[in-house]
Design a protein around this motif. Sequence first.
Motif, PDB file in Angstrom:
ATOM      1  N   LEU A   1       0.811  -1.211   0.000  1.00  0.00           N
ATOM      2  CA  LEU A   1       0.000   0.000   0.000  1.00  0.00           C
ATOM      3  C   LEU A   1       0.850   1.268   0.000  1.00  0.00           C
TER       4      LEU A   1
ATOM      5  N   VAL B   1       1.111   4.231  -5.303  1.00  0.00           N
ATOM      6  CA  VAL B   1       0.070   3.938  -6.275  1.00  0.00           C
ATOM      7  C   VAL B   1       0.591   2.933  -7.301  1.00  0.00           C
TER       8      VAL B   1
ATOM      9  N   ALA C   1      -0.221  -0.574  -6.542  1.00  0.00           N
ATOM     10  CA  ALA C   1      -1.633  -0.927  -6.457  1.00  0.00           C
ATOM     11  C   ALA C   1      -1.994  -1.990  -7.487  1.00  0.00           C
TER      12      ALA C   1
END
Length: 137
Positions: A100, A103, A106
């Motif tokens: 996490l 980005v 992700a």
Amino acid sequence: MTLHGVLLALVFALFAAGGALAVFRAVRGPTILDRMIASDVLLTTTMLVLGAVMAVEGRDDLLPVLLVLAAGAAFATVAVARSVSKHDRQDPEGAGRDPLATVDDAQDALRSTRDQVDRLTPEDLDRDDLRPTGRDA
């Protein structure tokens, strides 16, 4: 010197000793948690001194200062606790990174979750609400 004066001197000497020990621990460390606890003790000691001054002198104008110090101490403690907990979080897949954290990671986390869902069999699901039952596949 009256008994009242002697007791006040003793109380403030104890507050000063507690504050000095807290400053020593904050300077010495060695970890950020030691320093955070020391700053909490120092802020608490400061609030106790202000409370004692308010009680002895009958002042109520220092109450906003006490509230600001208490709120600052609480928010700082929560902020440091959250920061430390992020650094202590274990990567469930053992890849040595926090999925996490950015980005960019992700997509990898989403792909990993999809792979885990694809490996589930109907026996692994509870038919009432389709949540995993906890049995190993």
